[in-house]
Every structure is written in structure tokens, then in C-alpha cells.
Design a protein around this motif. Structure first.
Motif, PDB file in Angstrom:
ATOM      1  N   PRO A 174       0.832  -1.208   0.000  1.00  0.00           N
ATOM      2  CA  PRO A 174       0.000   0.000   0.000  1.00  0.00           C
ATOM      3  C   PRO A 174       0.867   1.259   0.000  1.00  0.00           C
ATOM      4  O   PRO A 174       1.890   1.314   0.674  1.00  0.00           O
ATOM      5  N   ALA A 175       0.439   2.256  -0.778  1.00  0.00           N
ATOM      6  CA  ALA A 175       1.248   3.467  -0.943  1.00  0.00           C
ATOM      7  C   ALA A 175       1.278   4.326   0.310  1.00  0.00           C
ATOM      8  O   ALA A 175       2.226   5.083   0.523  1.00  0.00           O
ATOM      9  N   ASN A 176       0.246   4.224   1.136  1.00  0.00           N
ATOM     10  CA  ASN A 176       0.188   5.053   2.345  1.00  0.00           C
ATOM     11  C   ASN A 176      -0.744   4.398   3.362  1.00  0.00           C
ATOM     12  O   ASN A 176      -1.345   3.351   3.105  1.00  0.00           O
ATOM     13  N   ARG A 177      -0.848   5.036   4.499  1.00  0.00           N
ATOM     14  CA  ARG A 177      -1.648   4.460   5.589  1.00  0.00           C
ATOM     15  C   ARG A 177      -3.122   4.358   5.199  1.00  0.00           C
ATOM     16  O   ARG A 177      -3.792   3.397   5.578  1.00  0.00           O
ATOM     17  N   PHE A 178      -3.654   5.337   4.457  1.00  0.00           N
ATOM     18  CA  PHE A 178      -5.061   5.299   4.078  1.00  0.00           C
ATOM     19  C   PHE A 178      -5.369   4.048   3.272  1.00  0.00           C
ATOM     20  O   PHE A 178      -6.330   3.330   3.543  1.00  0.00           O
ATOM     21  N   VAL A 179      -4.547   3.772   2.252  1.00  0.00           N
ATOM     22  CA  VAL A 179      -4.769   2.586   1.417  1.00  0.00           C
ATOM     23  C   VAL A 179      -4.606   1.319   2.247  1.00  0.00           C
ATOM     24  O   VAL A 179      -5.399   0.377   2.137  1.00  0.00           O
ATOM     25  N   ALA A 180      -3.578   1.285   3.097  1.00  0.00           N
ATOM     26  CA  ALA A 180      -3.333   0.112   3.945  1.00  0.00           C
ATOM     27  C   ALA A 180      -4.522  -0.166   4.850  1.00  0.00           C
ATOM     28  O   ALA A 180      -4.888  -1.323   5.087  1.00  0.00           O
ATOM     29  N   ASN A 181      -5.142   0.883   5.348  1.00  0.00           N
ATOM     30  CA  ASN A 181      -6.285   0.735   6.251  1.00  0.00           C
ATOM     31  C   ASN A 181      -7.545   0.341   5.499  1.00  0.00           C
ATOM     32  O   ASN A 181      -8.368  -0.429   6.002  1.00  0.00           O
ATOM     33  N   PHE A 182      -7.693   0.847   4.252  1.00  0.00           N
ATOM     34  CA  PHE A 182      -8.923   0.597   3.503  1.00  0.00           C
ATOM     35  C   PHE A 182      -8.953  -0.800   2.907  1.00  0.00           C
ATOM     36  O   PHE A 182     -10.014  -1.421   2.799  1.00  0.00           O
ATOM     37  N   ILE A 183      -7.787  -1.303   2.493  1.00  0.00           N
ATOM     38  CA  ILE A 183      -7.714  -2.602   1.836  1.00  0.00           C
ATOM     39  C   ILE A 183      -7.370  -3.674   2.864  1.00  0.00           C
ATOM     40  O   ILE A 183      -6.380  -3.575   3.577  1.00  0.00           O
ATOM     41  N   GLY A 184      -8.184  -4.714   2.914  1.00  0.00           N
ATOM     42  CA  GLY A 184      -7.966  -5.799   3.868  1.00  0.00           C
ATOM     43  C   GLY A 184      -9.062  -5.836   4.913  1.00  0.00           C
ATOM     44  O   GLY A 184      -9.536  -4.799   5.382  1.00  0.00           O
ATOM     45  N   SER A 185      -9.501  -7.040   5.257  1.00  0.00           N
ATOM     46  CA  SER A 185     -10.548  -7.208   6.262  1.00  0.00           C
ATOM     47  C   SER A 185     -10.260  -8.453   7.088  1.00  0.00           C
ATOM     48  O   SER A 185     -10.116  -9.551   6.527  1.00  0.00           O
ATOM     49  N   PRO A 186     -10.132  -8.282   8.428  1.00  0.00           N
ATOM     50  CA  PRO A 186     -10.174  -7.044   9.209  1.00  0.00           C
ATOM     51  C   PRO A 186      -9.055  -6.084   8.811  1.00  0.00           C
ATOM     52  O   PRO A 186      -8.064  -6.484   8.211  1.00  0.00           O
ATOM     53  N   ALA A 187      -9.232  -4.811   9.179  1.00  0.00           N
ATOM     54  CA  ALA A 187      -8.287  -3.785   8.773  1.00  0.00           C
ATOM     55  C   ALA A 187      -6.932  -3.979   9.437  1.00  0.00           C
ATOM     56  O   ALA A 187      -6.811  -4.607  10.500  1.00  0.00           O
ATOM     57  N   MET A 188      -5.916  -3.411   8.802  1.00  0.00           N
ATOM     58  CA  MET A 188      -4.561  -3.473   9.338  1.00  0.00           C
ATOM     59  C   MET A 188      -4.484  -2.784  10.702  1.00  0.00           C
ATOM     60  O   MET A 188      -5.172  -1.798  10.965  1.00  0.00           O
ATOM     61  N   ASN A 189      -3.631  -3.315  11.580  1.00  0.00           N
ATOM     62  CA  ASN A 189      -3.323  -2.666  12.853  1.00  0.00           C
ATOM     63  C   ASN A 189      -2.235  -1.625  12.642  1.00  0.00           C
ATOM     64  O   ASN A 189      -1.295  -1.839  11.864  1.00  0.00           O
ATOM     65  N   PHE A 190      -2.346  -0.503  13.338  1.00  0.00           N
ATOM     66  CA  PHE A 190      -1.319   0.535  13.288  1.00  0.00           C
ATOM     67  C   PHE A 190      -0.882   0.886  14.703  1.00  0.00           C
ATOM     68  O   PHE A 190      -1.722   1.051  15.600  1.00  0.00           O
ATOM     69  N   PHE A 191       0.440   1.014  14.887  1.00  0.00           N
ATOM     70  CA  PHE A 191       0.994   1.343  16.199  1.00  0.00           C
ATOM     71  C   PHE A 191       2.027   2.458  16.057  1.00  0.00           C
ATOM     72  O   PHE A 191       2.831   2.450  15.110  1.00  0.00           O
ATOM     73  N   ASP A 192       2.006   3.393  16.976  1.00  0.00           N
ATOM     74  CA  ASP A 192       3.067   4.400  17.060  1.00  0.00           C
ATOM     75  C   ASP A 192       4.236   3.777  17.816  1.00  0.00           C
ATOM     76  O   ASP A 192       4.094   3.387  18.982  1.00  0.00           O
ATOM     77  N   VAL A 193       5.377   3.654  17.142  1.00  0.00           N
ATOM     78  CA  VAL A 193       6.519   2.942  17.726  1.00  0.00           C
ATOM     79  C   VAL A 193       7.809   3.711  17.453  1.00  0.00           C
ATOM     80  O   VAL A 193       7.825   4.705  16.726  1.00  0.00           O
TER      81      VAL A 193
END
Length: 353
Positions: free
Chosen positions: A225-244
């Protein structure tokens, strides 16, 4: 050569800009799906292509012809709508052949085209029925048949399956894709359902606020995915994101350390804040494992797998685990993460790193 071209088209309703300059090319015989959240501009884009809306600026070309200011009937496109738009007083045969009748096509040719469409769409037994005597799936096939007999250069689909139940949606998306492949007709399809987009498209165009965030084949969207928006929109359940933070070749999620694969460690450097993304289905065994402890707040058994929904170091997490994975609400559970499937994004721009 591109069969359909949208060249820097814009659309404004008064002072409200719906589409900033948008450009898209569709190859001959390609099945392209426009997908995105409500209000992202995908239906407006389709309506401009169909001639149902006029672009404020820019150019629309089909097979090299400038059709920007042509009426819908002059563009040689056929559109299938969400609500079928069938005439209730006409039979299936009458609905499919109506447009040809209005345009003075000889009766013998109308009958031949309707019969061929009915054969392709398995509507032969229903040609003398009225729409009220058909199921939702059959009505949608009639709407597709009405478009099919026009022998258009381009099929346009505006969320055609949204009124069907889940089982019929699965059946109809397969039928539409097989029909398009058989005919080789260029198709542009609009949906808000990313599963439809991924399963039907040769290429998926992900839109947000009138802009194209990424256009690629389904697997590329999923894996890169080109960015977080695409990564979050594509895939079910949605991708997990963490501030690390990245420190000494590892992702530091609070006090928990997840070792990076060598290539990511070299690329990302050290002591750097990033957004770490991992899909729920990549929390299973692999050759590059990292162990992460989470606290489930809900457990959803789904037969083939189980979802753990909870928190890890105070951040929300969804993990997809084996059906009999030992877990209890409120009790710590440890899952393994496949770090070869890790994604990293810039905290400020949210672009892929």
C-alpha cells in the motif's frame, strides 16, 4: 493504448469542489474498479464518464474520441445502476430490448440480441415474466442484459450489487466478472465494498476526497500500500497501526521488542519514530517471528479462525488466530507476528517508508 481516458477532469458544484484535477487511463478490455469511502468522488467520476454529469474542466476520451460534451447516448457506453431501473409493466424481454426498439432497430435483430443476452445471463426461462416476479439477482441480470444488447464500447457499473443479500452478491460478482472476460468489453465499476473491488478488478483505484491515492492490481494494493489510508482501507479485518520507535534493529512497542528482518533494519536505521502496520492475519507462525503480548477485550470465534480484539501497550489491536487458540478476556495472551509482513509509514505524511 488507453481505451478510456480521463484527462485532468474537475467537477465543482457552485463553490464546492468535488473533484480536483483527476487523470485516469483504462486499457481496452480492462476491468477497473473505483473504490473508496462515501463522498470520495467515485460515483461523480463514473457519471462524468457516462455523460450524466458534465466535467467543469478537463477532457474525457473513449477510444481516442473526445466525448467530453457529448450526450450519454452518443458515447457508446452502457450503465448498470444500483436500483436496476426496470420498467415494471414490461416483461424481461421488453425491458432488455426497449432501447433498441426506441432507436428503430429491426424486430428480428432485437429478438436475436435479446435471445443471445438471455442465454449468456441464464434468463431464458424468465423472458415473459414481469420484474415483480423475479428475485433480486434475476432483476440485476435483466439490468445487465439491457446494457449488454447495446453492444457498448464500455460497461459502467454504479454499485450494482449493493441491494442484494450477501450470498447473492458473491454469486453476482462472479457472474459479472466471467461475463466481462468472455466479452472482452472494457468495464469501469464503482463500489464502496473493498471485497468486491479485490475479487473483481484487474486494477483497483483507491480514492479519497476526489483524489486517487493508489491505482494497482489487488495483490499490489494488499502487499505494498502506498500510504496508511490505502493500507487501512484494503484488507478485512483492517490493518493494525501502532506508534513505535525503531531502536537497535527492532520495533519498540512500549516495553515490548519486536526484532526486524535484516532488510527492514538496514532501511529504517535506528532511534526513529514510525507507524508500524501489521495485518491481523499475519499474527501466526512464520520463519521470522516476534512475540507480542496483548490483553483481549473481546473474542470473536468465526469457525476457520478467531479474532482477538483488545490492546497492546495501550494501543488497539486485532489479532487473527487459530480457532482453538487459548485466550480469555482480560487475561494476557501472547501471539507471534510475521515480521516479513510488517509495513512502515511516515508519522507526518503517512506515506509508505
Amino acid at each position: 493504448m488507453s481505451h478510456v481516458e480521463l484527462d485532468a477532469i474537475t467537477k465543482s458544484f457552485g463553490a464546492v469542489s468535488v473533484l480536483p484535477p483527476l487523470s485516469l487511463s483504462v486499457g481496452k478490455g480492462e476491468f477497473v474498479v473505483l473504490v473508496g469511502p462515501s463522498g470520495c468522488g467515485k460515483t461523480t467520476t463514473l457519471r462524468i464518464l457516462a455523460g450524466l454529469e458534465t466535467a467543469t474542466s478537463g477532457q474525457v476520451r473513449i477510444n481516442g474520441r473526445d466525448v467530453t460534451h457529448m450526450r450519454p447516448g452518443e458515447r457508446n457506453t452502457a450503465m448498470v445502476f444500483q436500483n436496476y431501473a426496470l420498467y415494471p409493466h414490461m416483461t424481461v424481454r421488453g425491458n432488455i430490448g426497449y432501447a433498441m426498439k426506441v432507436h428503430g432497430v429491426p424486430r428480428a435483430e432485437i429478438d436475436a440480441r435479446v435471445d443471445e443476452a438471455a442465454r449468456l445471463l441464464a434468463l431464458d426461462p424468465y423472458l415473459d415474466r414481469k420484474p415483480r416476479n423475479l428475485s433480486g439477482g434475476q432483476r440485476q441480470r435483466v439490468a445487465i442484459g439491457r446494457a449488454l444488447v447495446r453492444q457498448p464500447e464500455v460497461f459502467l457499473f454504479d454499485e450494482p450489487l449493493s441491494n442484494l443479500d450477501a450470498k447473492l452478491r458473491v454469486e453476482m460478482r462472479t457472474e459479472i466478472k466471467l461475463l466481462q472476460r468472455r466479452l472482452g468489453t472494457t468495464a469501469v465499476y464503482v463500489t464502496h465494498d473493498q471485497v468486491e473491488a479485490m475479487t473483481m478488478a484487474d486494477r483497483v483505484v483507491v480514492m479519497r476526497s476526489g483524489r486517487i491515492e493508489q491505482a494497482a492490481d489487488p495483490i499490489t494494493l494488499y502487499e505494498q500500500p502506498a500510504n496508511r489510508f490505502v493500507a487501512n482501507f484494503i484488507g478485512s479485518p483492517a490493518m493494525n497501526f501502532f506508534d513505535v520507535r525503531i531502536e537497535d534493529g527492532a520495533v519498540m512497542l512500549g516495553a515490548q521488542r519486536l526484532p526486524l528482518v535484516e532488510a527492514d533494519a538496514r532501511r529504517l536505521g535506528s532511534r526513529r519514530a514510525v507507524i508500524f502496520g501489521i495485518r491481523p492475519e499475519h499474527m501466526r507462525h512464520s520463519t521470522h517471528e516476534a512475540r507480542l503480548t496483548l490483553w483481549p477485550e473481546a473474542i470473536e470465534p468465526l469457525g476457520a479462525h478467531t479474532l482477538l480484539l483488545g490492546r497492546a501497550e495501550g494501543q488497539k489491536i486485532t489479532a487473527q488466530v487459530d480457532p482453538r487458540f487459548p485466550a480469555s478476556v482480560g487475561q494476557p495472551s501472547t501471539v507471534t507476528i510475521d515480521m516479513t509482513q510488517a509495513h512502515f509509514f511516515d508519522p507526518e505524511t503517512e506515506a509508505r517508508l
